[in-house]
Design an enzyme around this catalytic site. Structure first.
Site, PDB file in Angstrom:
ATOM      1  N   HIS A  73       0.808  -1.217   0.000  1.00 25.30           N
ATOM      2  CA  HIS A  73       0.000   0.000   0.000  1.00 25.30           C
ATOM      3  C   HIS A  73       0.841   1.266   0.000  1.00 25.30           C
ATOM      4  O   HIS A  73       0.330   2.356   0.252  1.00 25.30           O
ATOM      5  CB  HIS A  73      -0.953  -0.010   1.197  1.00 25.30           C
ATOM      6  CG  HIS A  73      -1.882  -1.190   1.188  1.00 25.30           C
ATOM      7  ND1 HIS A  73      -1.612  -2.342   1.889  1.00 25.30           N
ATOM      8  CD2 HIS A  73      -3.046  -1.403   0.532  1.00 25.30           C
ATOM      9  CE1 HIS A  73      -2.588  -3.218   1.671  1.00 25.30           C
ATOM     10  NE2 HIS A  73      -3.468  -2.674   0.861  1.00 25.30           N
ATOM     11  N   HIS A  75      -5.692   0.692  -3.310  1.00 25.06           N
ATOM     12  CA  HIS A  75      -6.577   0.694  -4.454  1.00 25.06           C
ATOM     13  C   HIS A  75      -6.360   1.960  -5.288  1.00 25.06           C
ATOM     14  O   HIS A  75      -6.191   3.041  -4.761  1.00 25.06           O
ATOM     15  CB  HIS A  75      -8.041   0.535  -4.046  1.00 25.06           C
ATOM     16  CG  HIS A  75      -8.574   1.605  -3.134  1.00 25.06           C
ATOM     17  ND1 HIS A  75      -8.170   1.788  -1.829  1.00 25.06           N
ATOM     18  CD2 HIS A  75      -9.506   2.576  -3.367  1.00 25.06           C
ATOM     19  CE1 HIS A  75      -8.828   2.806  -1.283  1.00 25.06           C
ATOM     20  NE2 HIS A  75      -9.645   3.290  -2.184  1.00 25.06           N
ATOM     21  N   SER A 118     -14.470  -6.595  -8.404  1.00 24.94           N
ATOM     22  CA  SER A 118     -15.923  -6.404  -8.526  1.00 24.94           C
ATOM     23  C   SER A 118     -16.380  -6.502  -9.973  1.00 24.94           C
ATOM     24  O   SER A 118     -17.388  -7.151 -10.282  1.00 24.94           O
ATOM     25  CB  SER A 118     -16.322  -5.049  -7.932  1.00 24.94           C
ATOM     26  OG  SER A 118     -16.077  -5.025  -6.549  1.00 24.94           O
TER      27      SER A 118
END
Length: 199
Positions: A102, A122, A177
């Site tokens: 991250h 993300h 997703s």
């Protein structure tokens, strides 16, 4: 740029195995089995039927789990959290060992410890990270430039956001997703590759 799909069985409408079979039939560049809420036996039950299906279509499987479970399933690619990568020496008997990171510092440390890939995110606003601001493409670009191992991008990647990754040249785009909710999963890879070719 590789296209790697990431499982999230709870988002699948209908039978997960049927859906994932259709998704694998489109021959993406990999499928990351990432069901963090499942304990080892349940994860094995979920993943085991996917092994021969992925082999049939020539799609490498990546397991987000322990080295022992990956070996038990015959999966040759492993994905670890950054904390797991710090806890013990990275296993050497896999085709690849990826680490989720991250920050730039984490990416460089994972690389120093012997990771073969790092997955950073993300990148875009993601339904999987509600309320958390995305880290953005500039940070991804910095990591891609700094690392000598392949960098995978994850988080909020869809057919709309995928072209924004092209100037940065990550080694792969990981879709979760978007890959678990497509009405025609068997054609998703073809459609995404066409977008990349046109961009």
């Amino acid at each position: 740029m590789k296209l790697i799909y990431v499982t999230e069985r709870r988002r699948i409408v209908g039978d997960p195995l049927d859906y994932l079979t259709r998704l694998l039939s489109g021959r993406p560049d990999g499928l990351l089995i990432r069901e963090k809420d499942l304990h080892a036996d349940a994860l094995c039950t979920f993943a085991a039927p996917l092994v021969p299906i992925a082999e049939r279509y020539g799609v490498p499987l990546i397991l987000r789990g322990t080295p022992a479970l990956a070996q038990r399933l015959g999966i040759r690619n492993l994905q670890l959290s950054y904390a797991e990568a710090l806890a013990t020496p990275l296993p050497q008997d896999f085709d690849s060992v990826g680490v989720s990171v991250h920050s730039l510092a984490e990416a460089l440390e994972a690389q120093r410890r012997g990771a073969t890939t790092v997955t950073y995110g993300h990148i875009f606003t993601s339904p999987c990270k509600p309320g958390l601001p995305p880290r953005g493409t500039a940070a991804l670009d910095e990591i891609v430039r700094a690392c000598t191992i392949p960098v995978y991008a994850i988080g909020g990647i869809t057919s709309d956001t995928l072209p924004f990754l092209l100037p940065i040249h990550p080694a792969a785009a990981c879709l979760m997703s978007a890959s678990m909710t497509d009405p025609e999963p068997e054609t998703l890879t073809t459609r995404l590759r066409r977008i990349l070719e046109r961009a």
